[in-house]
Design a protein around this motif. Structure first.
Motif, mmCIF file in Angstrom:
data_model
loop_
_atom_site.group_PDB
_atom_site.id
_atom_site.type_symbol
_atom_site.label_atom_id
_atom_site.label_comp_id
_atom_site.label_asym_id
_atom_site.label_seq_id
_atom_site.Cartn_x
_atom_site.Cartn_y
_atom_site.Cartn_z
ATOM 1 N N ASP A 30 0.878 -1.168 0.000
ATOM 2 C CA ASP A 30 0.000 0.000 0.000
ATOM 3 C C ASP A 30 0.925 1.231 0.000
ATOM 4 O OD1 ASP A 30 -2.218 1.769 0.587
ATOM 5 O OD2 ASP A 30 -1.494 1.772 2.662
ATOM 6 N N ASP A 71 -0.251 5.079 0.907
ATOM 7 C CA ASP A 71 -0.553 6.079 1.948
ATOM 8 C C ASP A 71 -0.597 5.449 3.331
ATOM 9 O OD1 ASP A 71 -1.021 8.475 0.265
ATOM 10 O OD2 ASP A 71 -2.489 7.124 -0.638
ATOM 11 N N GLU A 129 -0.970 11.139 4.976
ATOM 12 C CA GLU A 129 -2.334 11.668 5.122
ATOM 13 C C GLU A 129 -2.398 13.028 5.821
ATOM 14 O OE1 GLU A 129 -4.651 10.666 3.419
ATOM 15 O OE2 GLU A 129 -4.588 8.503 3.160
ATOM 16 N N GLY A 180 -10.331 7.120 -1.072
ATOM 17 C CA GLY A 180 -10.322 7.858 -2.347
ATOM 18 C C GLY A 180 -10.625 9.331 -2.132
ATOM 19 N N GLY A 181 -9.844 10.179 -2.774
ATOM 20 C CA GLY A 181 -9.979 11.629 -2.591
ATOM 21 C C GLY A 181 -11.306 12.178 -3.089
ATOM 22 N N ARG A 183 -14.017 11.065 -0.883
ATOM 23 C CA ARG A 183 -13.933 11.742 0.422
ATOM 24 C C ARG A 183 -14.560 13.136 0.355
ATOM 25 N NH1 ARG A 183 -8.321 10.764 1.882
ATOM 26 N NH2 ARG A 183 -9.177 8.673 2.143
ATOM 27 N N HIS A 190 -10.397 17.940 -6.929
ATOM 28 C CA HIS A 190 -9.465 16.827 -6.780
ATOM 29 C C HIS A 190 -8.238 16.997 -7.670
ATOM 30 C CE1 HIS A 190 -8.070 12.542 -7.049
ATOM 31 N NE2 HIS A 190 -8.122 12.743 -5.755
ATOM 32 N N LYS A 214 -6.098 19.543 -6.028
ATOM 33 C CA LYS A 214 -5.464 18.907 -4.854
ATOM 34 C C LYS A 214 -4.282 18.043 -5.282
ATOM 35 C CE LYS A 214 -5.117 15.065 -2.259
ATOM 36 N NZ LYS A 214 -5.039 13.629 -2.545
ATOM 37 N N THR A 226 -2.820 0.709 -4.379
ATOM 38 C CA THR A 226 -3.244 1.883 -3.632
ATOM 39 C C THR A 226 -4.560 2.454 -4.138
ATOM 40 O OG1 THR A 226 -2.653 4.146 -2.976
ATOM 41 C CG2 THR A 226 -1.805 3.396 -5.087
ATOM 42 N N THR A 227 -5.254 3.096 -3.214
ATOM 43 C CA THR A 227 -6.496 3.796 -3.521
ATOM 44 C C THR A 227 -6.209 5.169 -4.128
ATOM 45 O OG1 THR A 227 -7.550 2.668 -1.701
ATOM 46 C CG2 THR A 227 -8.535 4.719 -2.350
ATOM 47 N N SER A 228 -5.036 5.697 -3.855
ATOM 48 C CA SER A 228 -4.666 7.036 -4.354
ATOM 49 C C SER A 228 -4.588 7.082 -5.869
ATOM 50 C CB SER A 228 -3.266 7.401 -3.858
ATOM 51 O OG SER A 228 -3.355 8.058 -2.659
ATOM 52 N N ALA A 229 -4.739 8.278 -6.396
ATOM 53 C CA ALA A 229 -4.589 8.470 -7.838
ATOM 54 C C ALA A 229 -3.148 8.140 -8.257
ATOM 55 C CB ALA A 229 -4.918 9.911 -8.191
ATOM 56 N N ASN A 283 -0.283 10.631 -7.788
ATOM 57 C CA ASN A 283 0.100 10.812 -6.382
ATOM 58 C C ASN A 283 1.016 9.689 -5.909
ATOM 59 O OD1 ASN A 283 -1.445 13.073 -6.325
ATOM 60 N ND2 ASN A 283 -3.211 12.104 -5.360
ATOM 61 N N LYS A 330 -10.614 0.080 -1.884
ATOM 62 C CA LYS A 330 -10.524 -0.624 -0.600
ATOM 63 C C LYS A 330 -11.654 -0.097 0.306
ATOM 64 C CE LYS A 330 -5.489 -0.618 -0.986
ATOM 65 N NZ LYS A 330 -4.238 -0.062 -0.426
HETATM 66 C C1 XBP Z 1 -5.426 6.090 0.528
HETATM 67 C C2 XBP Z 1 -6.537 6.992 0.463
HETATM 68 C C3 XBP Z 1 -6.475 8.042 -0.515
HETATM 69 C C4 XBP Z 1 -5.744 9.305 -0.175
HETATM 70 C C5 XBP Z 1 -6.143 10.349 -1.197
HETATM 71 O O1 XBP Z 1 -5.855 4.841 1.031
HETATM 72 O O2 XBP Z 1 -7.523 6.847 1.131
HETATM 73 O O3 XBP Z 1 -7.804 8.388 -0.724
HETATM 74 O O4 XBP Z 1 -6.100 9.783 1.088
HETATM 75 O O5 XBP Z 1 -5.776 9.942 -2.451
HETATM 76 P P1 XBP Z 1 -4.926 3.551 0.961
HETATM 77 P P2 XBP Z 1 -6.371 10.601 -3.783
HETATM 78 O O6 XBP Z 1 -3.667 3.906 1.671
HETATM 79 O O7 XBP Z 1 -5.700 2.508 1.723
HETATM 80 O O8 XBP Z 1 -4.744 3.172 -0.479
HETATM 81 O O9 XBP Z 1 -6.743 12.012 -3.499
HETATM 82 O O10 XBP Z 1 -5.239 10.470 -4.760
HETATM 83 O O11 XBP Z 1 -7.580 9.773 -4.180
#
Ligand code: XBP
Ligand code: MG
Length: 247
Positions: free
Chosen positions: A10, A12, A19, A53-54, A57, A81, A84, A121-124, A127, A154
């Motif tokens: 993972d 983040d 975070e 996910g941003g 969120r 987003h 961001k 990862t859930t992040s873009a 990122n 996730k």
């Molecule tokens: C990571 C996240 C993401 C970041 C934001 O979760 O929850 O949403 O906070 O990322 P994990 P984006 O570590 O479980 O993958 O803004 O790029 O979506």
């Protein structure tokens, strides 16, 4: 005996504590730039982390805290987003966010020993890449599975199943590194063994289905603390311990 073939990380919270001082700050900068007086405090952000996910969120925040804003969300949310993401990449390239203890050492050791590496990862994607480019080598990772690449984020196991399929691996040949309950649920539902490294936002969460829970991966001169798991005489997480866990 099962052979260890791959590590899936993972990003983040696991590779770095992105975070509180990374994503949160970048969301707030994007809001300010758009003349919105929304401010995500450290406490509020802890609550908002319940949503992966941003974009998801921001949508959740609007539903909970600004239900009066209902129009043009399909444009507003992606715009915020995108802004961001630009702030987040700038913040990471400035080097303000460091990797967590033991991460670089373990990844280098694994790469040099021929253990295959992947990201889930859930992040873009931009990122995730920003962190890998700053501190590691993105080319070391055979698959970088990120953001919207799968239909469900996730705690859905989609992203882990995607990685397993791309790498043609079975779950018992891999170890996952995660930091959160959502991440553990995702990996567990994909039948993967998981090592958790907790931090302030996740240390109270339920990690009963994890194989090992640590405060961090540790270094030779900075030993980890075992929160859950049966291991002996080990100060830091290395390949020897990984092979022991996969047996
Ligand atoms: C990571 C996240 C993401 C970041 C934001 O979760 O929850 O949403 O906070 O990322 P994990 P984006 O570590 O479980 O993958 O803004 O790029 O979506
Ligand atoms: Mg995480």
């Amino acid at each position: 005996m099962t052979q260890l073939k791959a590590f899936i990380f993972d990003v983040d919270g696991t590779l770095a504590e992105t975070e509180k001082d990374g994503h949160r700050i970048s969301f707030n900068r994007a809001f300010a730039e758009a003349d919105l007086n929304w401010n995500w405090s450290e406490n509020l952000y802890g609550e908002l982390l319940e949503v992966s996910g941003g974009k998801e969120r921001i949508r959740y925040y609007l539903q909970q805290y600004h239900p009066e804003i209902r129009e043009n969300l399909g444009t507003l949310i992606p715009q915020l987003h995108q802004a961001k993401t630009i702030h987040y990449r700038q913040l990471l390239s400035s080097g303000e966010i460091q990797l967590r203890h033991g991460v670089k050492r373990l990844i280098e050791e694994a790469y040099n020993e021929g253990i295959r590496l992947a990201i889930a990862t859930t992040s873009a994607l931009p990122n995730a890449l920003a962190l890998l480019e700053k501190h590691l080598n993105p080319n070391w990772f055979e698959v970088i599975a990120a953001g919207d690449i799968v239909p469900n984020k996730k705690p859905s196991p989609d992203i882990y199943n995607y990685v397993l399929e791309k790498m043609n691996l079975s779950p018992d040949e891999c170890l996952v590194f995660e930091d959160s309950f959502h991440g553990l649920q995702a990996a567990y539902q994909a039948n993967l063994k998981t090592i958790i490294t907790v931090h302030n936002y996740t240390k109270q969460q339920d990690f009963s289905s994890a194989n090992l829970v640590l405060n961090h991966l540790g270094e030779p001169h900075n030993p980890f603390t075992v929160i859950k798991g049966e291991i002996q005489d080990q100060d830091y997480f290395d390949l020897e311990l990984a092979k022991f866990l996969i047996k």
